[in-house]
Scaffold this active site. Structure first.
Site, PDB file in Angstrom:
ATOM      1  N   ASN A 102      32.244  43.398   0.220  1.00 27.62           N
ATOM      2  CA  ASN A 102      33.393  44.071   0.303  1.00 27.62           C
ATOM      3  C   ASN A 102      33.930  44.802   1.920  1.00 27.62           C
ATOM      4  O   ASN A 102      32.762  44.582   2.539  1.00 27.62           O
ATOM      5  CB  ASN A 102      33.414  45.141  -0.412  1.00 27.62           C
ATOM      6  CG  ASN A 102      32.638  44.421  -2.107  1.00 27.62           C
ATOM      7  OD1 ASN A 102      33.052  43.648  -2.171  1.00 27.62           O
ATOM      8  ND2 ASN A 102      32.062  46.014  -2.246  1.00 27.62           N
ATOM      9  N   HIS A 119      31.638  40.066   5.361  1.00 23.56           N
ATOM     10  CA  HIS A 119      32.950  40.250   5.252  1.00 23.56           C
ATOM     11  C   HIS A 119      33.456  40.989   6.281  1.00 23.56           C
ATOM     12  O   HIS A 119      35.075  40.546   6.091  1.00 23.56           O
ATOM     13  CB  HIS A 119      33.601  39.399   3.972  1.00 23.56           C
ATOM     14  CG  HIS A 119      32.596  38.758   3.369  1.00 23.56           C
ATOM     15  ND1 HIS A 119      33.588  38.425   2.268  1.00 23.56           N
ATOM     16  CD2 HIS A 119      31.914  37.107   3.414  1.00 23.56           C
ATOM     17  CE1 HIS A 119      32.666  36.721   0.882  1.00 23.56           C
ATOM     18  NE2 HIS A 119      31.812  36.099   2.232  1.00 23.56           N
ATOM     19  N   CYS A 147      46.394  43.306  22.678  1.00 16.63           N
ATOM     20  CA  CYS A 147      45.325  43.833  23.030  1.00 16.63           C
ATOM     21  C   CYS A 147      46.013  44.663  24.119  1.00 16.63           C
ATOM     22  O   CYS A 147      46.818  43.953  24.530  1.00 16.63           O
ATOM     23  CB  CYS A 147      44.751  42.158  23.101  1.00 16.63           C
ATOM     24  SG  CYS A 147      43.173  42.699  24.093  1.00 16.63           S
ATOM     25  N   GLY A 187      28.070  42.833  -9.496  1.00 15.24           N
ATOM     26  CA  GLY A 187      30.311  43.738  -8.851  1.00 15.24           C
ATOM     27  C   GLY A 187      30.215  41.836  -8.152  1.00 15.24           C
ATOM     28  O   GLY A 187      31.298  42.040  -7.699  1.00 15.24           O
ATOM     29  N   THR A 188      29.712  40.696  -8.070  1.00 18.29           N
ATOM     30  CA  THR A 188      30.162  39.725  -8.010  1.00 18.29           C
ATOM     31  C   THR A 188      29.977  38.773  -8.548  1.00 18.29           C
ATOM     32  O   THR A 188      28.818  37.977  -9.511  1.00 18.29           O
ATOM     33  CB  THR A 188      29.016  39.296  -6.563  1.00 18.29           C
ATOM     34  OG1 THR A 188      29.579  38.290  -6.234  1.00 18.29           O
ATOM     35  CG2 THR A 188      27.441  39.351  -6.553  1.00 18.29           C
ATOM     36  N   SER A 189      30.716  37.742  -8.748  1.00 17.84           N
ATOM     37  CA  SER A 189      31.479  36.560  -9.426  1.00 17.84           C
ATOM     38  C   SER A 189      29.984  34.983  -8.950  1.00 17.84           C
ATOM     39  O   SER A 189      29.497  34.351  -9.901  1.00 17.84           O
ATOM     40  CB  SER A 189      32.479  35.585  -9.408  1.00 17.84           C
ATOM     41  OG  SER A 189      32.708  35.726  -8.292  1.00 17.84           O
ATOM     42  N   ASN A 213      26.932  43.305 -14.195  1.00 15.27           N
ATOM     43  CA  ASN A 213      27.924  42.747 -14.503  1.00 15.27           C
ATOM     44  C   ASN A 213      28.463  42.062 -15.531  1.00 15.27           C
ATOM     45  O   ASN A 213      26.954  42.068 -16.307  1.00 15.27           O
ATOM     46  CB  ASN A 213      28.259  40.745 -13.811  1.00 15.27           C
ATOM     47  CG  ASN A 213      29.336  40.921 -13.726  1.00 15.27           C
ATOM     48  OD1 ASN A 213      30.427  40.393 -13.974  1.00 15.27           O
ATOM     49  ND2 ASN A 213      29.379  39.465 -12.712  1.00 15.27           N
ATOM     50  N   PRO A 214      30.088  43.059 -16.148  1.00 13.74           N
ATOM     51  CA  PRO A 214      30.426  43.201 -17.297  1.00 13.74           C
ATOM     52  C   PRO A 214      29.979  41.664 -17.671  1.00 13.74           C
ATOM     53  O   PRO A 214      30.394  41.442 -19.041  1.00 13.74           O
ATOM     54  CB  PRO A 214      31.764  43.458 -17.188  1.00 13.74           C
ATOM     55  CG  PRO A 214      32.163  43.908 -16.217  1.00 13.74           C
ATOM     56  CD  PRO A 214      31.170  43.707 -14.855  1.00 13.74           C
ATOM     57  N   ALA A 231      29.398  48.224 -12.944  1.00 12.78           N
ATOM     58  CA  ALA A 231      28.448  48.831 -12.022  1.00 12.78           C
ATOM     59  C   ALA A 231      28.709  50.372 -11.810  1.00 12.78           C
ATOM     60  O   ALA A 231      27.224  51.225 -11.816  1.00 12.78           O
ATOM     61  CB  ALA A 231      29.258  48.599 -10.737  1.00 12.78           C
TER      62      ALA A 231
HETATM   63  N1  APR Z   1      31.751  46.527 -12.325  1.00 19.66           N
HETATM   64  C1  APR Z   1      30.682  45.532 -12.382  1.00 19.66           C
HETATM   65  N2  APR Z   1      30.681  43.966 -11.876  1.00 19.66           N
HETATM   66  C2  APR Z   1      32.570  44.222 -12.056  1.00 19.66           C
HETATM   67  C3  APR Z   1      33.647  45.119 -12.598  1.00 19.66           C
HETATM   68  C4  APR Z   1      33.155  46.117 -12.541  1.00 19.66           C
HETATM   69  N3  APR Z   1      33.060  47.548 -12.868  1.00 19.66           N
HETATM   70  N4  APR Z   1      34.662  44.995 -12.324  1.00 19.66           N
HETATM   71  C5  APR Z   1      34.592  43.314 -12.844  1.00 19.66           C
HETATM   72  N5  APR Z   1      33.686  43.166 -12.300  1.00 19.66           N
HETATM   73  C6  APR Z   1      32.374  41.592 -11.896  1.00 19.66           C
HETATM   74  C7  APR Z   1      33.764  40.537 -12.223  1.00 19.66           C
HETATM   75  O1  APR Z   1      32.979  39.767 -13.656  1.00 19.66           O
HETATM   76  C8  APR Z   1      33.677  39.316 -11.114  1.00 19.66           C
HETATM   77  O2  APR Z   1      31.958  38.580 -11.410  1.00 19.66           O
HETATM   78  O3  APR Z   1      32.539  41.885 -10.537  1.00 19.66           O
HETATM   79  C9  APR Z   1      32.864  40.306 -10.326  1.00 19.66           C
HETATM   80  C10 APR Z   1      34.410  40.203  -8.471  1.00 19.66           C
HETATM   81  O4  APR Z   1      34.499  38.863  -8.836  1.00 19.66           O
HETATM   82  P1  APR Z   1      35.476  38.594  -7.106  1.00 19.66           P
HETATM   83  O5  APR Z   1      36.966  39.283  -7.770  1.00 19.66           O
HETATM   84  O6  APR Z   1      35.336  37.102  -7.551  1.00 19.66           O
HETATM   85  O7  APR Z   1      34.718  38.883  -6.120  1.00 19.66           O
HETATM   86  P2  APR Z   1      34.125  38.625  -5.831  1.00 19.66           P
HETATM   87  O8  APR Z   1      31.957  38.063  -5.727  1.00 19.66           O
HETATM   88  O9  APR Z   1      33.728  39.799  -4.822  1.00 19.66           O
HETATM   89  O10 APR Z   1      33.764  37.959  -4.459  1.00 19.66           O
HETATM   90  C11 APR Z   1      33.518  37.237  -3.184  1.00 19.66           C
HETATM   91  O11 APR Z   1      35.574  35.894  -2.975  1.00 19.66           O
HETATM   92  O12 APR Z   1      37.608  36.632  -2.912  1.00 19.66           O
HETATM   93  C12 APR Z   1      36.341  36.241  -1.902  1.00 19.66           C
HETATM   94  O13 APR Z   1      36.075  37.083   0.571  1.00 19.66           O
HETATM   95  C13 APR Z   1      36.477  37.450  -0.973  1.00 19.66           C
HETATM   96  O14 APR Z   1      34.928  39.219  -0.772  1.00 19.66           O
HETATM   97  C14 APR Z   1      34.866  38.539  -1.456  1.00 19.66           C
HETATM   98  C15 APR Z   1      34.541  36.591  -2.317  1.00 19.66           C
END
Ligand code: APR
Length: 248
Positions: A102, A119, A147, A187-189, A213-214, A231
Site C-alpha cells: 500500500n 510500492h 524540481c 488483504g492482498t490478492s 482475506n474474506p 482484516a
Molecule cells: N479485509 C481483508 N481483505 C480484503 C478486504 C478487507 N476488508 N477487502 C478486500 N480484501 C481483499 C480482496 O479479497 C483482495 O484479495 O484484498 C485483496 C485486494 O487485492 P488487490 O486489489 O489486488 O490489491 P493488492 O493485492 O494490494 O494489489 C497488489 O497490485 O494493484 C496493484 O500496485 C498495486 O499494490 C497493488 C498491487
C-alpha cells in the site's frame, strides 16, 4: 470470528514475525483498492493506463492530477483497527517486519515502526530525473510542478507498472520472510510479484503462514491458518487471542 487456539499460541510465543499487507487492509479506511478507485471524473480512465512511466511521459499533467486526486482520498483516510492491531502486535514480538504494497502511509500513521513500503508512498514526491524527495514548499509552480534543482517534472514516489521495486525494500522484505517463524498475509490478492513470492519464501524456511482475506487467493490452499473475514475484524481478534488483555 473464531481464532484457532494453536494460531493464538504460535503467535504469542513467536520471536520473529513478518506481515505482508495489500489494499484490502486499507479498504476499511475508505481507501479504494487500486482497481476500484475510478469514480467520477476518473471513471473513463484505466489505472493501468495511468500508473506507468509511458503515461507520465505522454501526459504528465493528467498523471499528476490523477495522483493529486488519489492523494486527497488518502489524506482523508484514517488507520482502521487492522492497522492499529498490527502496530500493537509489533510491540510484543522481538523481531517484527511489516511489508506493505500500500502507498497510503496508514501503517506508520497507526504507529507501526519497522515498515517496508514495496510500492512507495503516495504522500512523498520526487524529482522524475534525480529521484530525490522534494518537499511541497520547494515545488516550482506548475502542473506537474518542477524540481527546484534541475527543472524536471516532479512525480509521486510510487512504483509504476514496469518499474523496479526499491532494491533495499524488497531485499529487506525477502530477508524478513526467510527469517520469520510466522508469516501473515493480509488483504492482498497474492497475484502481484515479487510481493506474492514472499509467503512461499517464508514457507520454504519453515514458517507457519496465516492468511487474512474474506476471499480465496492462490495462497489460501497453502496457508497453515486462514482467517476468512475482514482484516478490521480478524486481525484485532487474532491479537486479542494471542495477547489477552491487549487494549484493542
Ligand atoms: N479485509 C481483508 N481483505 C480484503 C478486504 C478487507 N476488508 N477487502 C478486500 N480484501 C481483499 C480482496 O479479497 C483482495 O484479495 O484484498 C485483496 C485486494 O487485492 P488487490 O486489489 O489486488 O490489491 P493488492 O493485492 O494490494 O494489489 C497488489 O497490485 O494493484 C496493484 O500496485 C498495486 O499494490 C497493488 C498491487
Amino acid at each position: 470470528m473464531e481464532v484457532p487456539v494453536p494460531l493464538a499460541e504460535t503467535l504469542r510465543n513467536a520471536r520473529s514475525v513478518a506481515v505482508l499487507t495489500g489494499s484490502g487492509v486499507s479498504a476499511e479506511s475508505g481507501v479504494p483498492t487500486f482497481r476500484d478507485a475510478q469514480t467520477g471524473l476518473w471513471e473513463r480512465y484505466d489505472p493501468m493506463d495511468l500508473a506507468t512511466p509511458e503515461a507520465f511521459e505522454r501526459d504528465p499533467k493528467l498523471v499528476w492530477e490523477w495522483y493529486e486526486w488519489r492523494r486527497k482520498l488518502v489524506g482523508e483516510a484514517k488507520p482502521n483497527p487492522a492497522h492499529e492491531a498490527l502496530a500493537e502486535i509489533e510491540k510484543r514480538i522481538p523481531d517484527f517486519t511489516l511489508i506493505t504494497q500500500n502507498v497510503d502511509g496508514l501503517h506508520r500513521e497507526a504507529g507501526s515502526r519497522n515498515v517496508r513500503e514495496l510500492h512507495g508512498n503516495i504522500r512523498r514526491t520526487i524529482c522524475s530525473k534525480e529521484g530525490i524527495v522534494v518537499m511541497p514548499e520547494n515545488f516550482v509552480e506548475g502542473t506537474p510542478p518542477r524540481c527546484p534543482k534541475c527543472g524536471s517534472f516532479l512525480r509521486p514516489d510510487v512504483v509504476w507498472f514496469g518499474e523496479a521495486l526499491p532494491a533495499a525494500e524488497i531485499s529487506a522484505a525477502s530477508e524478513a520472510a526467510r527469517a520469520c517463524e510466522i508469516f501473515i498475509s493480509a488483504g492482498t490478492s497474492s497475484v502481484v510479484y515479487p510481493a506474492a513470492s514472499l509467503p512461499y519464501e517464508a514457507m520454504e524456511n519453515g514458517a507457519s503462514v496465516i492468511e487474512v482475506n474474506p476471499d480465496e487467493t492462490p495462497l489460501t490452499a497453502r496457508a497453515d491458518f486462514v482467517l476468512s473475514g475482514n482484516a478490521g475484524d480478524a486481525i484485532p481478534e487474532m491479537a486479542r487471542a494471542a495477547f489477552p488483555g491487549m487494549g484493542l
